[in-house]
Design an enzyme around this catalytic site. Sequence first.
Site, PDB file in Angstrom:
ATOM      1  N   TYR A   1      39.230  39.778  44.186  1.00  0.00           N
ATOM      2  CA  TYR A   1      38.292  40.833  43.787  1.00  0.00           C
ATOM      3  C   TYR A   1      36.841  40.388  43.955  1.00  0.00           C
ATOM      4  CZ  TYR A   1      42.287  43.036  41.361  1.00  0.00           C
ATOM      5  OH  TYR A   1      43.498  43.603  41.030  1.00  0.00           O
TER       6      TYR A   1
ATOM      7  N   HIS B   1      49.129  37.105  43.805  1.00  0.00           N
ATOM      8  CA  HIS B   1      48.691  38.486  44.015  1.00  0.00           C
ATOM      9  C   HIS B   1      49.638  39.282  44.904  1.00  0.00           C
ATOM     10  CE1 HIS B   1      44.707  40.953  43.965  1.00  0.00           C
ATOM     11  NE2 HIS B   1      45.749  41.725  43.805  1.00  0.00           N
TER      12      HIS B   1
END
Length: 273
Positions: free
Chosen positions: A46, A104
């Site tokens: 992110y 992830h």
Amino acid sequence: MTSIPHIGPIPQIGFGTWNRHGDEARKGVLCALETGYRHIDTAEGYDNEEFVGQAIAESGVARDDIFLTTKVAPESFGPGCIRPAVERSLEKLRVDQVDLLLLHYPSINDGYAIEDYIGQFAEVYDTKLTRHIGVSNFTVRHIDRARALLGDRAITTNQVELHPYLRNAPIVEHCRTLGIPLTAYSPLARGAVADDEVLQRIAEEKRATPAQIALAFLLAERHVVIPSSASPERIASNFAAKDIQLSAADLDAIRALDENRRLVDGPWCPTWD
């Protein structure tokens, strides 16, 4: 306001930070903590961990009162790469340990051997850089192999796309059989729930918003949810969804909205179940 329910160690409603950059991420996390959230979700990918860490430091909320999740990007799965990546995340977040560390995605196109990157992941857990471990976007095949490789190290959650239009039944049912809770990302279908007539009808009856009804539905299904917003009003509104009770008829009506509408399906994704 009721207390925050938990699914295992995880507060059932958290604040997601995907697509929140720079000072927007800092302000969002500050607002969420002021509102009462105690679960914050971020990720290496992110590119906002530094700002999330800054917000936590500025918030005045004790570190032990915050459940902090971050994720290792699949680009960091190379031999010997996972621990350095986690250490960089910890430095940015200004903590010695996260509460939950996720992979992830599975390795993109299975480019790295799962035996290697799960082995590295286990080592990070064993050295106590995280209190709990889990996965994200793992398919049935990947979950089963990860469980076998991790041995007695528990997978605390599988974070996947879940919302009224994607119940994601194959992986949800498989994880439930294994006792692995699901965490729902994109729980509001990137805003699509706001215009849904079924959700609008139920919302009117409950004096709520369609977004709150969508979140209340996922909570009733025993999922963890991590909605995100830059708006203080919506951050507060989303948090209040935990206080909404839906009837069996409401739940059935929302379940009927499922149309296998998947929003995240890029070339970095595995072949979904």
